[in-house]
Scaffold this motif. Sequence first.
Motif, PDB file in Angstrom:
ATOM      1  N   SER A 288      15.796  63.767  60.709  1.00 47.81           N
ATOM      2  CA  SER A 288      14.368  64.038  60.779  1.00 47.81           C
ATOM      3  C   SER A 288      13.709  63.359  59.589  1.00 47.81           C
ATOM      4  O   SER A 288      14.200  63.457  58.467  1.00 47.81           O
ATOM      5  CB  SER A 288      14.102  65.542  60.712  1.00 47.81           C
TER       6      SER A 288
ATOM      7  N   SER B 169      19.638  66.922  61.366  1.00 50.48           N
ATOM      8  CA  SER B 169      19.204  67.961  62.279  1.00 50.48           C
ATOM      9  C   SER B 169      20.098  68.003  63.514  1.00 50.48           C
ATOM     10  O   SER B 169      20.506  66.959  64.026  1.00 50.48           O
ATOM     11  CB  SER B 169      17.758  67.668  62.708  1.00 50.48           C
TER      12      SER B 169
ATOM     13  N   GLU C 178      18.010  75.455  57.677  1.00 53.32           N
ATOM     14  CA  GLU C 178      16.887  76.037  58.401  1.00 53.32           C
ATOM     15  C   GLU C 178      17.279  76.239  59.861  1.00 53.32           C
ATOM     16  O   GLU C 178      17.866  75.346  60.478  1.00 53.32           O
ATOM     17  CB  GLU C 178      15.668  75.112  58.340  1.00 53.32           C
TER      18      GLU C 178
ATOM     19  N   ARG D  55      13.563  76.243  69.630  1.00 55.80           N
ATOM     20  CA  ARG D  55      12.896  75.096  70.273  1.00 55.80           C
ATOM     21  C   ARG D  55      12.438  75.471  71.670  1.00 55.80           C
ATOM     22  O   ARG D  55      13.144  76.181  72.379  1.00 55.80           O
ATOM     23  CB  ARG D  55      13.870  73.921  70.429  1.00 55.80           C
TER      24      ARG D  55
ATOM     25  N   ARG E 151      17.522  75.016  66.901  1.00 52.46           N
ATOM     26  CA  ARG E 151      17.593  73.853  66.023  1.00 52.46           C
ATOM     27  C   ARG E 151      18.103  74.278  64.659  1.00 52.46           C
ATOM     28  O   ARG E 151      17.732  75.337  64.136  1.00 52.46           O
ATOM     29  CB  ARG E 151      16.200  73.248  65.883  1.00 52.46           C
TER      30      ARG E 151
ATOM     31  N   HIS F 175       7.976  68.418  67.468  1.00 52.85           N
ATOM     32  CA  HIS F 175       8.787  67.209  67.552  1.00 52.85           C
ATOM     33  C   HIS F 175       8.495  66.462  68.842  1.00 52.85           C
ATOM     34  O   HIS F 175       8.328  67.066  69.894  1.00 52.85           O
ATOM     35  CB  HIS F 175      10.278  67.551  67.509  1.00 52.85           C
TER      36      HIS F 175
ATOM     37  N   ASP G 226      10.374  77.869  63.128  1.00 53.39           N
ATOM     38  CA  ASP G 226      11.407  78.087  62.108  1.00 53.39           C
ATOM     39  C   ASP G 226      11.408  79.549  61.702  1.00 53.39           C
ATOM     40  O   ASP G 226      10.355  80.128  61.414  1.00 53.39           O
ATOM     41  CB  ASP G 226      11.158  77.203  60.888  1.00 53.39           C
TER      42      ASP G 226
ATOM     43  N   ASP H  28      16.275  64.723  56.512  1.00 49.32           N
ATOM     44  CA  ASP H  28      17.255  65.788  56.688  1.00 49.32           C
ATOM     45  C   ASP H  28      18.016  65.599  57.989  1.00 49.32           C
ATOM     46  O   ASP H  28      17.467  65.132  58.991  1.00 49.32           O
ATOM     47  CB  ASP H  28      16.559  67.160  56.728  1.00 49.32           C
TER      48      ASP H  28
ATOM     49  N   ASN I 196      11.426  62.362  66.424  1.00 50.40           N
ATOM     50  CA  ASN I 196      11.878  63.302  65.406  1.00 50.40           C
ATOM     51  C   ASN I 196      12.794  64.328  66.060  1.00 50.40           C
ATOM     52  O   ASN I 196      12.315  65.175  66.791  1.00 50.40           O
ATOM     53  CB  ASN I 196      10.687  63.980  64.750  1.00 50.40           C
ATOM     54  N   PRO I 197      14.096  64.243  65.896  1.00 49.54           N
ATOM     55  CA  PRO I 197      14.860  63.344  65.042  1.00 49.54           C
ATOM     56  C   PRO I 197      15.229  62.027  65.733  1.00 49.54           C
ATOM     57  O   PRO I 197      15.212  61.929  66.947  1.00 49.54           O
ATOM     58  CB  PRO I 197      16.121  64.153  64.748  1.00 49.54           C
TER      59      PRO I 197
ATOM     60  N   HIS J 288      20.291  70.047  67.431  1.00 49.72           N
ATOM     61  CA  HIS J 288      19.608  70.954  68.351  1.00 49.72           C
ATOM     62  C   HIS J 288      20.347  70.989  69.678  1.00 49.72           C
ATOM     63  O   HIS J 288      21.101  70.077  70.018  1.00 49.72           O
ATOM     64  CB  HIS J 288      18.140  70.566  68.556  1.00 49.72           C
TER      65      HIS J 288
ATOM     66  N   GLU K 231      18.557  72.577  60.800  1.00 52.98           N
ATOM     67  CA  GLU K 231      18.260  71.425  59.959  1.00 52.98           C
ATOM     68  C   GLU K 231      18.871  71.671  58.583  1.00 52.98           C
ATOM     69  O   GLU K 231      18.721  72.745  58.008  1.00 52.98           O
ATOM     70  CB  GLU K 231      16.755  71.216  59.855  1.00 52.98           C
TER      71      GLU K 231
END
Length: 146
Positions: free
Chosen positions: A52, A60, A98, A102, A90, A137, A127, A58, A29-30, A62, A92
């Motif tokens: 993701s 994403s 969002e 991370r 990150r 993740h 988040d 969605d 993920n992702p 990062h 998203e």
Amino acid sequence: MKPLFLCLIIFFSFSALANQKGLGVSIGNPIGVNGKYWLDDTKAVDAGAGFSFGKHTDFSLHSDFLLLSKGALFINDVNPLDLYYGLGGRMEFADDIELGIRVPVGVAFVTEGGQSDIFAEIAPIIDLVSRTGLELHFLFGARYYF
């Protein structure tokens, strides 16, 4: 499609600045593509773009600043694994965009000659924008260095 185009522009822009750069794929993920840019022997910047999967699918993006400890762990007392950890962000693209922080921690096995690596990573994400919460993740992947 615009986020993917933006990610490719950023990747190729940063790759000109890097000592050694790698490009690969990741599952988890992702699921998508990832790159790593070595700044020196113990510092790197990585980036990833993908989808993701969860309640929703969605897109994403990062990127993380990473510190590396070479040969920190061993498999069968012979094959060294590099331990890395870092801090990044990150983004998203869900209903709203969002943004989160991370904190990746992972291990990487570098093949003989250093032309590729295989990695496993866990990254808690906090988040902060559009939604507040905690995600976790997991990534497995491989990269080829050029």
